[in-house]
Design a protein around this motif. Sequence first.
Motif, short mmCIF file in Angstrom:
data_model
loop_
_atom_site.label_atom_id
_atom_site.label_comp_id
_atom_site.label_asym_id
_atom_site.label_seq_id
_atom_site.Cartn_x
_atom_site.Cartn_y
_atom_site.Cartn_z
N SER A 33 -8.11 -26.47 53.70
CA SER A 33 -7.04 -25.57 54.09
C SER A 33 -7.34 -24.94 55.45
O SER A 33 -8.45 -24.45 55.67
CB SER A 33 -6.89 -24.48 53.03
N VAL A 34 -6.36 -24.96 56.31
CA VAL A 34 -6.50 -24.36 57.63
C VAL A 34 -6.02 -22.91 57.56
O VAL A 34 -4.91 -22.64 57.09
CB VAL A 34 -5.69 -25.13 58.69
N GLN A 35 -6.87 -21.98 58.00
CA GLN A 35 -6.54 -20.56 57.98
C GLN A 35 -6.46 -20.04 59.40
O GLN A 35 -7.45 -20.04 60.13
CB GLN A 35 -7.62 -19.79 57.21
N GLY A 36 -5.28 -19.62 59.80
CA GLY A 36 -5.12 -19.00 61.11
C GLY A 36 -5.50 -17.54 61.05
O GLY A 36 -5.37 -16.89 60.02
N SER A 37 -5.98 -17.02 62.17
CA SER A 37 -6.29 -15.59 62.25
C SER A 37 -4.99 -14.80 62.31
O SER A 37 -4.03 -15.21 62.97
CB SER A 37 -7.11 -15.32 63.51
N ARG A 38 -4.96 -13.68 61.64
CA ARG A 38 -3.75 -12.85 61.69
C ARG A 38 -3.49 -12.30 63.08
O ARG A 38 -2.39 -11.89 63.40
CB ARG A 38 -3.82 -11.73 60.65
N HIS A 39 -4.52 -12.31 63.93
CA HIS A 39 -4.37 -11.83 65.30
C HIS A 39 -4.08 -12.97 66.26
O HIS A 39 -3.89 -12.73 67.46
CB HIS A 39 -5.64 -11.08 65.74
N GLY A 40 -4.08 -14.21 65.76
CA GLY A 40 -3.81 -15.36 66.60
C GLY A 40 -5.02 -15.78 67.41
O GLY A 40 -6.05 -15.09 67.44
N GLY A 41 -4.93 -16.93 68.04
CA GLY A 41 -5.96 -17.38 68.95
C GLY A 41 -7.18 -18.02 68.33
O GLY A 41 -8.12 -18.39 69.05
N GLU A 90 -6.76 -20.89 73.38
CA GLU A 90 -5.74 -20.20 74.16
C GLU A 90 -4.37 -20.70 73.69
O GLU A 90 -4.28 -21.72 73.03
CB GLU A 90 -5.93 -20.48 75.66
N PRO A 91 -3.29 -19.99 74.04
CA PRO A 91 -1.96 -20.42 73.60
C PRO A 91 -1.38 -21.55 74.47
O PRO A 91 -0.25 -21.47 74.95
CB PRO A 91 -1.13 -19.14 73.70
N THR A 92 -2.19 -22.60 74.66
CA THR A 92 -1.73 -23.77 75.40
C THR A 92 -1.99 -25.01 74.55
O THR A 92 -2.92 -25.03 73.73
CB THR A 92 -2.46 -23.94 76.75
N ILE A 93 -1.21 -26.04 74.76
CA ILE A 93 -1.39 -27.29 74.02
C ILE A 93 -2.79 -27.87 74.26
O ILE A 93 -3.46 -28.31 73.33
CB ILE A 93 -0.31 -28.33 74.44
N GLU A 94 -3.24 -27.84 75.51
CA GLU A 94 -4.55 -28.39 75.84
C GLU A 94 -5.67 -27.66 75.10
O GLU A 94 -6.58 -28.28 74.55
CB GLU A 94 -4.80 -28.33 77.36
N SER A 95 -5.60 -26.34 75.09
CA SER A 95 -6.63 -25.55 74.43
C SER A 95 -6.60 -25.75 72.92
O SER A 95 -7.64 -25.90 72.27
CB SER A 95 -6.46 -24.07 74.77
N MET A 96 -5.39 -25.78 72.34
CA MET A 96 -5.28 -26.00 70.89
C MET A 96 -5.77 -27.39 70.52
O MET A 96 -6.48 -27.56 69.51
CB MET A 96 -3.85 -25.77 70.43
#
Length: 195
Positions: A33-41, A90-96
């Motif tokens: 399961s993938v868990q995202g941070s509630r603060h994002g990033g 970061e909020p970029t496709i490359e970084s993700m």
Amino acid sequence: MRDHLVPSLRADGFGGSGRTFRRVRHGWVHVVSVQGSRHGGQFAINLGLQPLSVFHVLGELPDPKKITEPLCEFRRRLSRDDADQWWIHEPTIESMNAAVQAANAIYETAGREMLSHVCRPESPFDLVSPGAFAAGDFDFRGFGSTKVRMALVLARLRRAQGRFAESARFAAIGLAGIGTAVALRHELNELASLQ
């Protein structure tokens, strides 16, 4: 995820969509399961293991098509060691993409082996003796819970396997460490009385 992690999971027999994937091996459900941070990033990848023959944490038999990682009795984060691994982006496709590729590399080099080691036909969950468990002499590859909870699940697992004397000994280990956690005491007493 769809481009970098999901293909590895599907190649290993996992099904699912979104952030949760499952498979069944040797009487166990494996959950990724993938868990995202509630603060994002950032995100983490959680791994769960649940024997099909015993109740999950809410006291119900697991549905291998619906169980989620928090319901699994044995859990850990995906990492090379026992660290609390998060992948920052970061909020970029490359970084993700870079973060997911790094996470997938850890899955392919460490996570795959962790899952196959603990849930093979001669699983350490099946082989560990009560004495070795009490002494901490076992390798569950970081999957676990509290010692009392693990003793309870191992007692349940031994009961389901018809290994009643071992079930009773695991339950006795749980009772020895239970302290004030009275919610588990009744079942542990019942299991400890099996012979």
